[in-house]
Structure formats: C-alpha cells, structure tokens
Scaffold this active site. Structure first.
Site, PDB file in Angstrom:
ATOM      1  N   SER A 132       0.799  -1.287  -0.025  1.00  0.00           N
ATOM      2  CA  SER A 132       0.068   0.172  -0.138  1.00  0.00           C
ATOM      3  C   SER A 132       0.884   0.968   0.068  1.00  0.00           C
ATOM      4  CB  SER A 132      -0.921   0.051   1.426  1.00  0.00           C
ATOM      5  OG  SER A 132      -1.861  -1.104   1.149  1.00  0.00           O
ATOM      6  N   GLU A 368      -6.252  -6.510   4.496  1.00  0.00           N
ATOM      7  CA  GLU A 368      -6.197  -7.566   3.570  1.00  0.00           C
ATOM      8  C   GLU A 368      -7.439  -7.234   2.275  1.00  0.00           C
ATOM      9  OE1 GLU A 368      -2.982  -9.365   5.330  1.00  0.00           O
ATOM     10  OE2 GLU A 368      -4.028 -10.033   3.503  1.00  0.00           O
TER      11      GLU A 368
HETATM   12  C1  FAD Z   1      -3.591  -1.166  10.527  1.00  0.00           C
HETATM   13  C2  FAD Z   1      -3.240  -1.529   9.322  1.00  0.00           C
HETATM   14  C3  FAD Z   1      -2.222  -2.223   8.936  1.00  0.00           C
HETATM   15  C4  FAD Z   1      -2.172  -2.510   7.553  1.00  0.00           C
HETATM   16  N1  FAD Z   1      -0.960  -3.239   7.289  1.00  0.00           N
HETATM   17  C5  FAD Z   1      -0.643  -3.249   5.840  1.00  0.00           C
HETATM   18  C6  FAD Z   1       0.497  -3.803   5.475  1.00  0.00           C
HETATM   19  O1  FAD Z   1       1.321  -4.457   6.307  1.00  0.00           O
HETATM   20  N2  FAD Z   1       0.894  -3.917   4.412  1.00  0.00           N
HETATM   21  C7  FAD Z   1       0.292  -3.289   3.244  1.00  0.00           C
HETATM   22  O2  FAD Z   1       0.727  -3.147   2.115  1.00  0.00           O
HETATM   23  N3  FAD Z   1      -0.950  -2.632   3.568  1.00  0.00           N
HETATM   24  C8  FAD Z   1      -1.320  -2.560   4.865  1.00  0.00           C
HETATM   25  N4  FAD Z   1      -2.388  -1.956   5.223  1.00  0.00           N
HETATM   26  C9  FAD Z   1      -3.082  -1.258   4.311  1.00  0.00           C
HETATM   27  C10 FAD Z   1      -4.489  -1.642   3.795  1.00  0.00           C
HETATM   28  O3  FAD Z   1      -4.356  -2.989   3.059  1.00  0.00           O
HETATM   29  C11 FAD Z   1      -5.356  -0.548   2.915  1.00  0.00           C
HETATM   30  O4  FAD Z   1      -5.593   0.250   3.970  1.00  0.00           O
HETATM   31  C12 FAD Z   1      -6.374  -1.128   2.510  1.00  0.00           C
HETATM   32  O5  FAD Z   1      -6.179  -1.897   1.209  1.00  0.00           O
HETATM   33  C13 FAD Z   1      -7.384   0.281   1.823  1.00  0.00           C
HETATM   34  O6  FAD Z   1      -6.300   1.202   1.015  1.00  0.00           O
HETATM   35  P1  FAD Z   1      -6.406   2.624   1.631  1.00  0.00           P
HETATM   36  O7  FAD Z   1      -6.467   2.764   3.093  1.00  0.00           O
HETATM   37  O8  FAD Z   1      -5.611   3.322   1.061  1.00  0.00           O
HETATM   38  O9  FAD Z   1      -8.011   2.979   0.935  1.00  0.00           O
HETATM   39  P2  FAD Z   1      -8.304   3.678  -0.377  1.00  0.00           P
HETATM   40  O10 FAD Z   1      -7.754   2.701  -1.271  1.00  0.00           O
HETATM   41  O11 FAD Z   1      -8.309   4.985  -0.548  1.00  0.00           O
HETATM   42  O12 FAD Z   1      -9.887   3.390  -0.184  1.00  0.00           O
HETATM   43  C14 FAD Z   1     -10.876   3.936   0.846  1.00  0.00           C
HETATM   44  C15 FAD Z   1     -12.068   3.292   1.114  1.00  0.00           C
HETATM   45  O13 FAD Z   1     -12.626   3.263  -0.184  1.00  0.00           O
HETATM   46  C16 FAD Z   1     -13.603   2.105  -0.343  1.00  0.00           C
HETATM   47  N5  FAD Z   1     -13.477   1.425  -1.630  1.00  0.00           N
HETATM   48  C17 FAD Z   1     -12.450   1.050  -2.365  1.00  0.00           C
HETATM   49  N6  FAD Z   1     -12.539   0.880  -3.561  1.00  0.00           N
HETATM   50  C18 FAD Z   1     -14.100   0.854  -3.485  1.00  0.00           C
HETATM   51  C19 FAD Z   1     -14.890   0.474  -4.577  1.00  0.00           C
HETATM   52  N7  FAD Z   1     -14.662   0.057  -5.753  1.00  0.00           N
HETATM   53  N8  FAD Z   1     -16.298   0.874  -4.286  1.00  0.00           N
HETATM   54  C20 FAD Z   1     -16.683   1.564  -3.274  1.00  0.00           C
HETATM   55  N9  FAD Z   1     -15.889   1.640  -2.358  1.00  0.00           N
HETATM   56  C21 FAD Z   1     -14.620   1.578  -2.609  1.00  0.00           C
HETATM   57  C22 FAD Z   1     -13.023   1.155   0.784  1.00  0.00           C
HETATM   58  O14 FAD Z   1     -14.011   1.113   1.646  1.00  0.00           O
HETATM   59  C23 FAD Z   1     -11.653   1.644   1.063  1.00  0.00           C
HETATM   60  O15 FAD Z   1     -11.576   1.409   2.674  1.00  0.00           O
HETATM   61  C24 FAD Z   1      -2.915  -1.733   6.447  1.00  0.00           C
HETATM   62  C25 FAD Z   1      -3.937  -1.008   6.866  1.00  0.00           C
HETATM   63  C26 FAD Z   1      -4.472  -0.848   8.206  1.00  0.00           C
HETATM   64  C27 FAD Z   1      -5.648   0.066   8.783  1.00  0.00           C
END
Ligand code: FAD
Length: 394
Positions: A132, A368
């Site tokens: 991410s 995930e």
């Molecule tokens: C505590 C924690 C630990 C993590 N650990 C890791 C790690 O070890 N390695 C790693 O690589 N990542 C990690 N992550 C990242 C995690 O995988 C991402 O937060 C997640 O994939 C969402 O990406 P984003 O936060 O950038 O949200 P965005 O991509 O900006 O999306 C925001 C929200 O929009 C919504 N959304 C997305 N797509 C759609 C759609 N098509 N239609 C409608 N709604 C939608 C979802 O609800 C999403 O949560 C971690 C996150 C957290 C909070």
C-alpha cells in the site's frame, strides 16, 4: 453439499490446539497488559518448546521448507482455535507457533530462502509486506508509484509506502514496486533489507490496534541486487494477488475464531447476569442477539471452509476467499459488537478481551482488501466484463 466434518486427525489436532490455547495462553493473559503484543521471554521459550513437542512449529509452512505441511482445511480449523484469546486476531498465540506469515518466500529462489525464509522460520528475522502507498491501497495496480529502475546488476528504488505493519521491527520488506508501465503488468516484487541505505521508517502511525503499528516508509535511491527480486519482472502484482487471496482464508478464520470466543462469553454471561428480576438470557431481545451471532458465525465458518476446500483441491478459490473474508470480517464485527452490548459497561472495559476484539475487528473490515474490494471481486466473477467498463489494470 460439502461435508465439513473434520477427519479424525484434524479433530485430534484441533483438540490439542484448543487445549493449548485455553490452558496455556488464556490464563497468562490475566497477568499481561490488555494490549500486550508479546510474552515474557521465559514464557515464550517454554511455550515454543511445547509447540515443538506438538509437532506444530511453523504450523503454516509447507513440508519442503521444514513445516508440518498441513493442508489448507486443517490450517483453517487450527486458525479458528488459535485466535480464541484476547490477542488472537493480530498476535495469534503471541507467535509461539512460528511461521513466516509471508508465504511469498516459500517458492522463492534457493538464495532468498537461505538468506531470508529460513532465518525467519528459525525466529531470527522478521519480515513485513509493503504494497500500500499514500496514493491508495484498494487498487494497488493503479496506485503503486514507488519505482525500481535497473542499474547493472542492481535495482534502484525510490518512493514511499504507507500502512506497512511491523516495518519498524522488521529486518526486510517484501516490496512491490513499479518497474514498467502503468497497470498490473508493470509491478515487480523484491526483498529489500530495512538496514539498506536510503530505507527510512518515517513514522509509526497510531491506530485502533496497539500492536504491530503500521508505518510510513520512504525509499531514497535504495539499491537492491537483482537476486533479491522475488517475482519475474512485471509479475509482482499477480504474485501478490495470489498470496493475498490465500492469506484471506486464515485471516477470515481468525475472525471466526475470535467471534466464536466472544459469542461463548456473551452466552455464558447472559445466563448469570440478571436484569429486571430475571437473567438476560430470558430477555427475548438478548436471545435474538445470540441467535444473530450464531447465524453470522455459522455462515462465515462455512464460507471459510468452502474456500479452504477449493484451495486444497487446486480449484480456483479467489471468489470463495473474497466471500470468506467479507462474511467473516463483517459478521465477526457484528458478533463482537453484540457481545459488547450484552456485557453492558463491562463490554468496553479492559478487564475483558471484548474491547480489544472490538477495536481490532474494526480494522479487519479494511485490512487485506476492504469490504468494498471483496464485493467488487465477487461481482466481477458473477458479471464478468459487464461488472465494469474498464478491466485494464484492476
Ligand atoms: C492497521 C493497518 C495495517 C495495514 N498493514 C498493511 C501492510 O502490512 N502492508 C500493506 O501493504 N498494507 C497494509 N495496510 C493497508 C490496507 O491494505 C489498506 O488500508 C487497504 O487496502 C485500503 O487502502 P486505503 O487505506 O488506501 O484506502 P483507499 O484505497 O483510499 O480506499 C478508501 C475506502 O474506499 C472504499 N473503496 C475502495 N474501493 C471501492 C470501490 N470500488 N467501491 C466502493 N468503495 C470502495 C473502501 O472502503 C476503502 O476502505 C494496513 C492498513 C491498516 C489500517
């Protein structure tokens, strides 16, 4: 209709792990900080020795790399037991069962296995997974901007990552970087050592979960030899997507396990706590909450086992894993929330594990692959090309 009855061997392993968790892990948690992430060193050593006696060290590793080589269904059944304690969602049994966690290295080159996988399995190294970025995690195929450029025998990496769990304590990251054009075929996976010049953990980001804090990372001309490339060039997204789909099965199983433990607590509490002259268990409103818990848990359990069976058979399981992750994280959160409600004030007190489960289960709906991304994957399989106008890179 698939028969999910465990085999005698599975039932024996499940019972052994259940007893270990309930007799060895749960009692220690009464003494530990409610947000503890590790055991005292002596206890850790003692319990690792017990796990070794059980033959379950590195329980999720294949036999080729020295693990017990359990099939996915057995791993799933064990994950449902291992997570039934306060720290069970993100610090399952405080790590005493070992395992690399990062299955990306199981099929890596001999060099990468010797240098990173085996030390990780021996507990001498810690890895993290860095996909991410600040530009987004839901759609990494488009969002990844961290770039790796070939320079002789090396790659030079520049960019940043966000939300990377455990990077501050890790020795290496499995990093997905862009080596080619936009989209999924432009990404490649590397192992990058956290001590490399230019690799900076800029900050830890406090979140609802107190352990394994996510971090923000920057890469400033980080040099990585080509032998540290984990995937073929351009195949990093495909590799990550396969691993993420597989990872969703135990991830969902842990949600089912924790929800089961919360539901058991609430059921017992409802029988002894009296309100308005009779036990909570005799109030229909409470009975219905318990029934809803039962529905959520049984549904999620069936989805998770269905995905595990398909994975074991070598059949496509991406949709099943998405259904499992969706049902278990959303259903698990609803279950824990109802159990908090049934316990009243005690439900949000750190005296009980419920408040930690509530905080950590909330993250499970995002980590995930958030719920919406799972829905998208399922819809795509249902509707094929009609699900979206552009399937170019997602
Ligand atoms: C505590 C924690 C630990 C993590 N650990 C890791 C790690 O070890 N390695 C790693 O690589 N990542 C990690 N992550 C990242 C995690 O995988 C991402 O937060 C997640 O994939 C969402 O990406 P984003 O936060 O950038 O949200 P965005 O991509 O900006 O999306 C925001 C929200 O929009 C919504 N959304 C997305 N797509 C759609 C759609 N098509 N239609 C409608 N709604 C939608 C979802 O609800 C999403 O949560 C971690 C996150 C957290 C909070």
């Amino acid at each position: 209709m698939i028969d999910f009855t465990p085999t005698p061997e599975q039932a024996m392993l499940v019972e052994m792990v259940r007893r270990f968790v309930q007799e060895e892990i749960v009692p220690i948690e009464h003494e530990l900080d409610p947000d503890a992430g590790r055991l005292p060193p002596e206890k850790d050593k003692e319990l690792r020795a017990k796990v070794a006696q059980m033959g379950l060290t590195n329980w999720d590793a294949p036999a080729e790399v020295g693990g017990p080589g359990l099939d996915v269904v057995t791993q799933t059944l064990l994950a449902m037991e291992m997570s039934q304690h306060r720290a069970g969602l993100y610090t399952t049994c405080y790590g005493v069962f070992g395992g690399a966690g990062l299955a990306h290295l199981y099929e890596a080159s001999d060099y990468l296995k010797e240098r990173y996988l085996y030390p990780t399995l021996r507990g001498e190294m810690v890895g993290c997974f860095a996909l991410s970025e600040p530009s987004g995690g839901s759609d990494p195929a488009r969002a990844v901007q961290t770039r790796a450029v070939r320079d002789g025998e090396d790659w030079v990496i520049n960019g940043s990552k966000l939300w990377i769990s455990e990077a501050a304590n890790a020795d290496y990251a499995i990093l997905i970087a862009r080596t080619g054009d936009e989209g999924r075929d432009g990404l490649t996976a590397f192992v990058v050592e956290t001590a490399a010049a230019g690799f900076t953990v800029r900050r830890e980001v406090p979140v609802l979960r107190k352990v394994h804090k996510p971090t923000e990372l920057t890469f400033d001309d980080v040099r990585v030899p080509d032998r540290n490339r984990v995937s073929p060039e351009g195949a990093g997204f495909r590799m990550a997507a396969e691993r993420l789909a597989m990872r969703r099965i135990p991830y969902a199983a842990e949600c089912v396990g924790t929800a089961t433990a919360a539901h058991r607590m609430a059921t017992e509490y409802a029988k002894i706590r009296e309100v308005f002259g009779k036990p909570l268990a005799q109030q229909q409103g409470i009975q219905w909450m318990l029934v809803d818990n039962e529905i959520d848990i049984r549904t999620a359990r069936m989805f998770v086992l269905d995905a595990a069976v398909k994975a074991d058979r070598g059949e496509p399981f991406r949709t099943e894993a998405a259904l499992a992750k969706l049902a278990a994280s959303e259903g698990g959160f609803r279950v824990v929330d109802r159990c908090v409600q049934i316990h009243g004030g005690l439900g949000v007190a750190a005296d009980l594990p419920l408040e930690r489960w509530f905080r950590e289960m909330r993250i499970r709906r995002i980590g995930e692959g958030p719920t919406e991304v799972q829905r998208m994957l399922i819809a795509r399989d249902l509707l094929g090309k009609h699900a979206s106008a552009s399937r170019r890179s997602a």
